[in-house]
Design an enzyme around this catalytic site. Structure first.
Site, PDB file in Angstrom:
ATOM      1  N   GLU A 162      30.154  31.256  36.105  1.00 36.10           N
ATOM      2  CA  GLU A 162      30.309  32.674  35.373  1.00 36.10           C
ATOM      3  C   GLU A 162      31.001  32.667  34.081  1.00 36.10           C
ATOM      4  OE1 GLU A 162      31.939  35.347  39.032  1.00 36.10           O
ATOM      5  OE2 GLU A 162      32.736  33.385  39.362  1.00 36.10           O
TER       6      GLU A 162
ATOM      7  N   ALA B  73      39.316  31.723  34.820  1.00 34.09           N
ATOM      8  CA  ALA B  73      38.793  32.849  34.360  1.00 34.09           C
ATOM      9  C   ALA B  73      39.418  33.039  32.778  1.00 34.09           C
ATOM     10  CB  ALA B  73      39.076  34.174  34.828  1.00 34.09           C
TER      11      ALA B  73
END
Length: 395
Positions: free
Chosen positions: A265, A308
């Site tokens: 991601e 993230a």
């Protein structure tokens, strides 16, 4: 005409025994897309079959077919790019004759290719000038678009190891073009025809302008591999089976990729490699050799989590964690307590320093957990106690 497999094997042995012959590293037959204005400009090369350190019998037959056609084969050169001719195809068909009937499915792909070439319908508008036979004898800098594409194919098909193939100069060889699907269009041609194309409603739907096509324009991935946005993987990337590339901030550049099932991601820059079971979190970035690592290629081990929006600029081993939002570069100062250093020493079977150290001193180690003290702002490294495990149903 060769009639039996024994005769075929004898012919191959005879060809390979000749002084001029040399086994190629890679070879294949490419359909080329030429410039719309400059027909000498090769915009793209598509290989239905890629041979890489394999199928030397077919290589011998291809080379001999050229020799029989009066074409010189100079294997002292690093690469050869030769024009397809009717004589070449006829000579190959004569040599491959014993295998023509059984060349179906996964059997004898090069024989299938030659057979298909000989039977291409004329209404397709394709001629001999649209096809090239390419041989690579030494892994030097590619000297043509065709050889650059063959090397990119070898990477994306997993036939060549990431970072083990010479792509120096490839970026300069490839032309920057507009891509309409898998159709490359010269930018100068668009400029020259812009008025007419727009007046007639025939201006193409351009997906991107780049030197590289997209991975999915050339490669069929494994059944359990998912790429949710075609723009997220560049041709020349390598994706192991089970890899999932989500939309959003994800991206995998050429000569980079995964070694097993990985959740992607974030960004895997050129030359970066991620091990099986790892998770590149949303917006996370693994630096490439041209983006801040001073030429140090980054490998990420197995079962490692990049949180993230984190940034990783050093190689990491297995079972590591970089908390979300942290940027770990070679010169980043981190603090390790003596207790945590002892735990990491046991996990890595080597003495790990404690106190304030540069992150570069920890590169490649297993079980690192990079955190930030929310009060002092200091970067802290502990022994990771969390198991990073991907959801098997997603991979």
């Amino acid at each position: 005409m060769i009639n039996t497999t024994e005769e075929f094997k004898a012919k191959v042995a005879d060809i390979q025994s000749q002084s001029w012959y040399k086994n190629p590293i890679g070879f294949g037959i490419a359909r080329v897309d030429r410039g719309q204005l400059n027909k000498d400009k090769i915009l793209q090369a598509t290989y239905p079959v890629v041979n890489w350190n394999e199928n030397f019998g077919s290589a011998a037959i291809f080379m001999d077919a050229f020799v029989q056609s009066g074409v010189e084969i100079d294997t002292t050169k690093s690469e050869l790019v030769l024009d397809i001719t009717d004589d070449f195809i006829a000579n190959c068909i004569g040599s491959f004759n014993p295998y023509l009937d059984e060349a179906i499915g996964d059997a004898h792909k090069n024989v299938q290719l030659i057979s298909s070439l000989s039977a291409l319908p004329k209404e397709l508008g394709l001629g001999a000038e649209d096809f090239k036979v390419v041989f690579i004898f030494e892994d030097t800098n590619p000297a043509s678009v065709e050889t650059a594409y063959l090397k990119l194919y070898a990477l994306s098909l997993g036939k060549a190891e990431l970072r083990k193939i010479n792509l120096n100069g490839a970026f300069g060889l490839l032309h920057n073009v507009a891509w309409e699907g898998n159709n490359p269009i010269e930018l100068d041609w668009l400029r020259a025809n812009e008025l007419t194309l727009k007046l007639t409603g025939k201006y193409p739907n351009i997906d991107m302008v780049d030197k590289f096509p997209r991975f999915l324009s050339h490669i069929i991935p494994a059944d359990n591999t998912r790429i949710l946005d075609t723009s997220k993987v560049r041709f020349g990337a390598q994706l192991a089976a089970g890899t999932t590339v989500m939309p959003g901030a994800s991206y995998i550049n050429f000569n980079a990729g995964t070694l097993g099932a990985v959740m992607v991601e974030g960004r895997i820059s050129s030359s970066a490699i991620v091990g099986a079971g790892s998770d590149v979190g949303g917006g996370a970035s693994i630096l490439g050799v041209l983006s801040g690592t001073d030429g140090n290629p980054i490998s990420i081990g197995e079962n490692t989590l990049l949180g993230a929006n984190s940034t990783t600029g050093i190689p990491l081993g297995d079972g590591c964690i970089v908390d979300g939002g942290l940027a770990i570069f070679a010169g980043t100062k981190v603090t390790i307590s003596e207790t945590e250093a002892d735990k990491l020493s046991q996990a890595n079977n080597k003495k790990i320093p404690f106190g304030i150290v540069k992150a570069a001193e920890l590169q490649g180690l297993n079980g690192l957990h990079f955190r930030q003290d929310s009060v002092t702002g200091k970067y802290i490294v502990n022994r990771s106690t969390r198991e990073v495990k991907l959801n098997s149903e997603l991979h």
